[in-house]
Scaffold this active site. Structure first.
Site, PDB file in Angstrom:
ATOM      1  N   SER A 239      18.394  50.570-113.675  1.00 45.87           N
ATOM      2  CA  SER A 239      18.998  51.386-114.724  1.00 45.87           C
ATOM      3  C   SER A 239      18.029  51.518-115.881  1.00 45.87           C
ATOM      4  O   SER A 239      17.057  50.761-116.002  1.00 45.87           O
ATOM      5  CB  SER A 239      20.309  50.760-115.222  1.00 45.87           C
ATOM      6  OG  SER A 239      20.037  49.549-115.910  1.00 45.87           O
ATOM      7  N   LYS A 240      18.315  52.482-116.735  1.00 49.94           N
ATOM      8  CA  LYS A 240      17.489  52.656-117.924  1.00 49.94           C
ATOM      9  C   LYS A 240      17.642  51.461-118.850  1.00 49.94           C
ATOM     10  O   LYS A 240      16.679  51.047-119.508  1.00 49.94           O
ATOM     11  CB  LYS A 240      17.898  53.952-118.626  1.00 49.94           C
ATOM     12  CG  LYS A 240      17.605  55.202-117.786  1.00 49.94           C
ATOM     13  CD  LYS A 240      18.387  56.406-118.259  1.00 49.94           C
ATOM     14  CE  LYS A 240      18.280  57.551-117.256  1.00 49.94           C
ATOM     15  NZ  LYS A 240      19.163  58.673-117.594  1.00 49.94           N
ATOM     16  N   GLN A 241      18.860  50.899-118.898  1.00 43.71           N
ATOM     17  CA  GLN A 241      19.081  49.729-119.746  1.00 43.71           C
ATOM     18  C   GLN A 241      18.241  48.544-119.289  1.00 43.71           C
ATOM     19  O   GLN A 241      17.835  47.714-120.096  1.00 43.71           O
ATOM     20  CB  GLN A 241      20.563  49.340-119.749  1.00 43.71           C
ATOM     21  CG  GLN A 241      21.469  50.325-120.471  1.00 43.71           C
ATOM     22  CD  GLN A 241      21.901  51.478-119.591  1.00 43.71           C
ATOM     23  OE1 GLN A 241      21.414  51.622-118.459  1.00 43.71           O
ATOM     24  NE2 GLN A 241      22.811  52.300-120.083  1.00 43.71           N
TER      25      GLN A 241
END
Length: 310
Positions: A239-241
């Protein structure tokens, strides 16, 4: 492996979509989700549209949406029609919220997360009236008035059953007046006539809320196919997180990543396809798309040696 029915043929009017949040560029996990939804639509002779889910401006840096569209184009994932932008759709979401409130299915809530931190889900304290009339309010969906238990069929996983009490009363409009994902996605899927939703398995437990909203608003229920997730070596979802690296967009990188995405979808592409042009890779993948080959769990590791941009 259990085989579930494929989507209907082109005469049935298949319409699918890829709907990223523009919080950053696409990564390999995003590519797998986009490719799965694209292939499912194209194999059925249907439409594949792109919707940019930019209803949360603080999470959407300038230029991120344009980067995503350029990445899809670079990978040959051509969409039908105009791109839908959720930031232009506030009036439609408000109208839907007012219908829900009028039917007694949505209610204002003044409670903060800190107040109900000892509960797994929001306890519904404001269902019979706002606890603090002078405080800002969010709007929530009454899960206790939905289907009990909530049931639906997933094309990969088969029959699914959820207890609404374990899901809680999801937020439809936040205290800062921004509309939430659950309401926006349901309104837009109906408005765009989506027949099929193909997305990551991390959204499986969102489906009961969305089906409740569809039923309450008189919308049809699309078919669902939840794809296995791609995970990092530490087991976390890409994920981007979690700082997943952006896709490489050089020609050699695109070919290698498309092939790796087909392998992550368990489509068994032939080794000779590695050197084929992108258009040929996609043509093979469309002709051989087999949802029945998908894994039933999210254990696919991300490739360890993706090409890097110089």
């Amino acid at each position: 492996m259990t085989t579930f029915p494929p989507p209907p043929g082109p005469d049935a009017g298949y319409r699918g979509r890829f709907a990223p949040t523009p919080s950053g560029p696409l990564h390999f996990g995003s590519l797998v989700a986009a490719l799965g939804s694209y292939l499912d639509a194209r194999a059925a002779g249907g439409e594949w549209q792109v919707r940019i889910e930019d209803i949360d401006p603080p999470r959407c840096p300038a230029g991120a949406a344009d980067t995503i569209l350029a990445q899809l184009d670079a990978f040959g994932l051509e969409w039908d029609g105009e791109v839908r932008w959720q930031h232009t759709r506030h009036d439609a979401y408000q109208a839907a919220l007012e219908r829900l409130a009028g039917a007694g299915l949505a209610y204002p809530c003044s409670c903060s997360r800190k107040q109900w931190r000892d509960y797994a889900v929001y306890p519904g304290w404001c269902r019979r009236g706002v606890c603090r009339p002078d405080a800002p309010v969010a709007w929530r969906l009454r899960s206790d008035l939905g289907e009990h238990p909530a049931r639906f069929d997933d094309r990969l996983l088969g029959p699914q059953t959820f207890d609404p009490a374990t899901l809680g009363d999801v937020v439809l409009k936040r205290k800062d007046a921004l509309f939430a994902y659950q309401l926006a996605v349901v309104v837009d899927d109906a408005d765009q006539g989506m027949t099929d939703v193909v997305r990551g398995m991390d959204l499986l437990d969102n489906t009961p809320w969305q089906r409740q909203l569809q039923r309450a608003l008189g919308y049809p229920h699309p078919r669902y196919l939840h794809l296995p997730l791609v995970v990092a070596p530490n087991g976390q979802k890409l994920s981007k997180q979690n700082l997943a690296p952006a896709l490489a967009t050089r020609p050699d990188g695109i070919r290698r990543q498309l092939l790796a995405a087909l392998e992550a979808l368990n489509q068994a592409p032939p080794a000779a396809l590695a050197q084929a042009p992108v258009a040929e890779q996609l043509a093979w993948a469309t002709a051989h798309w087999a949802p029945s080959r998908l894994a039933h769990t999210s254990t696919r590791p991300a490739p360890q040696a993706m090409p890097k941009e110089s």
